[in-house]
Scaffold this motif. Structure first.
Motif, PDB file in Angstrom:
ATOM      1  N   ARG A 223       4.075 -17.710  30.241  1.00 41.05           N
ATOM      2  CA  ARG A 223       2.781 -17.870  29.575  1.00 41.05           C
ATOM      3  C   ARG A 223       1.654 -17.219  30.375  1.00 41.05           C
ATOM      4  N   ARG A 225       0.950 -13.815  29.946  1.00 39.50           N
ATOM      5  CA  ARG A 225       0.449 -12.688  29.188  1.00 39.50           C
ATOM      6  C   ARG A 225       0.554 -12.970  27.692  1.00 39.50           C
ATOM      7  N   HIS A 226      -0.378 -12.360  26.952  1.00 43.24           N
ATOM      8  CA  HIS A 226      -0.349 -12.397  25.494  1.00 43.24           C
ATOM      9  C   HIS A 226       0.656 -11.346  25.014  1.00 43.24           C
ATOM     10  N   ASP A 228       0.436  -9.148  22.877  1.00 42.21           N
ATOM     11  CA  ASP A 228      -0.172  -7.836  22.640  1.00 42.21           C
ATOM     12  C   ASP A 228      -0.304  -7.008  23.908  1.00 42.21           C
ATOM     13  N   THR A 244       5.705 -15.517  20.622  1.00 43.02           N
ATOM     14  CA  THR A 244       4.396 -16.179  20.716  1.00 43.02           C
ATOM     15  C   THR A 244       4.495 -17.567  21.317  1.00 43.02           C
ATOM     16  N   ASP A 256      -2.038 -21.029  25.486  1.00 45.80           N
ATOM     17  CA  ASP A 256      -1.852 -19.717  24.864  1.00 45.80           C
ATOM     18  C   ASP A 256      -2.686 -18.704  25.651  1.00 45.80           C
ATOM     19  N   PRO A 257      -2.063 -17.709  26.253  1.00 45.82           N
ATOM     20  CA  PRO A 257      -2.816 -16.745  27.053  1.00 45.82           C
ATOM     21  C   PRO A 257      -3.764 -15.918  26.180  1.00 45.82           C
ATOM     22  N   LYS A 258      -4.905 -15.597  26.746  1.00 46.38           N
ATOM     23  CA  LYS A 258      -5.835 -14.724  26.051  1.00 46.38           C
ATOM     24  C   LYS A 258      -5.414 -13.266  26.230  1.00 46.38           C
ATOM     25  N   ARG A 259      -5.795 -12.419  25.285  1.00 45.08           N
ATOM     26  CA  ARG A 259      -5.595 -10.983  25.462  1.00 45.08           C
ATOM     27  C   ARG A 259      -6.403 -10.517  26.663  1.00 45.08           C
TER      28      ARG A 259
END
Length: 263
Positions: A223, A225-226, A228, A244, A256-259
């Motif tokens: 968790r 990296r996102h 994307d 995801t 939830d990781p941010k971009r």
């Protein structure tokens, strides 16, 4: 076949690498914030030292492990943070010495577990090799937190295979912990190691696939990296959704990781 000694050797290297980054730090640098939740470098090292101590208690059937289980049940969302804060309050030199000694004792204890015996844990009981693999995963993940906060370049090595392995093996858990039903669809995973080797899991003829960088998949599974922002690709709706929610560590769902662009 990966042996317990193989895993413990990789754990020692990962631990020594992190120690080489943090040992020279002054008190102000030990207080560097490393996560959005406010964990500092000291929290990160304290968490690893505390988890080694809890693991040792589990392996040796020390009554303190049972007390830890009760604390986790009474405060499931806060007991890990509380323990990290308690250990982070120690002087840096003392914390480093306790972490160093604790991980050595744990390695010795894991080697002494009788053949076929499982070690109790906060989740399902584990073999000594699985417990050591979990320690590699945690050390690898928290090392990345520290390195990014200190602007240290993290070398990409094949030791991330341990993290990938847990990430794949815990696919069902990732759904369960989020209250979702796991689909009855196999996924073939083929990841390229930093060395160029290809690691695979799952039936080769599975209807859905995950491919890409092993190092990046390990970042996803911890968790960090996102989806994307990694070189990991899914073919099929179930494989795409899994990326995801993939989670290699036990406990409640990770943040939830941010971009990267949004950080």
């Amino acid at each position: 076949m990966t042996t317990l000694d193989d895993v413990l050797a990789d754990l020692a290297v990962e631990s020594e690498q992190l120690e080489s980054w943090v040992a020279p730090l002054d008190d102000a640098q030990w207080a560097t914030v490393t996560t959005p939740e406010g964990w500092t470098v000291a929290h990160q090292v304290g968490h690893l030292a505390w988890t080694d101590e809890a693991s040792l208690a589990a392996v040796t059937h020390d009554p303190s492990f049972g007390e830890g289980m009760k604390a986790a049940a009474a405060n499931p969302t806060g007991f890990v943070d509380d323990a990290a804060a308690q250990w982070a309050a120690k002087p840096a030199a003392e914390l480093l010495e306790q972490w160093r000694a604790g991980r050595a004792r744990l390695a010795e204890a894991l080697r002494a577990v009788p053949e076929g015996e499982k070690v109790p844990w906060f989740g399902p009981p584990m073999s000594p090799t699985s417990m050591a693999t979990a320690r590699v995963m945690e050390t690898w993940a928290h090392s990345h937190d520290v390195a990014e906060a200190l602007d240290v370049a993290v070398p990409q090595t094949d030791r991330c295979r341990h993290v990938c392995h847990i990430g794949v093996r815990t696919r069902g858990f990732a759904y369960l912990v989020r209250g979702q039903e796991a689909p009855g669809v196999d996924v073939h995973v083929a990841l390229t190691a930093p060395s160029g080797d290809v690691w695979t899991w799952g039936p080769a003829d599975a209807p859905e696939r995950v491919t890409g960088s092993g190092h990046d998949f390990a970042l996803l599974a911890t968790r960090r990296r996102h989806p994307d922002d990694v070189d990991v690709h899914a073919e099929g709706e179930h494989a795409a959704h899994w990326l995801t929610i993939v989670q290699a560590f036990a406990g409640l769902p990770g943040s939830d990781p941010k971009r990267l662009a949004d950080r």
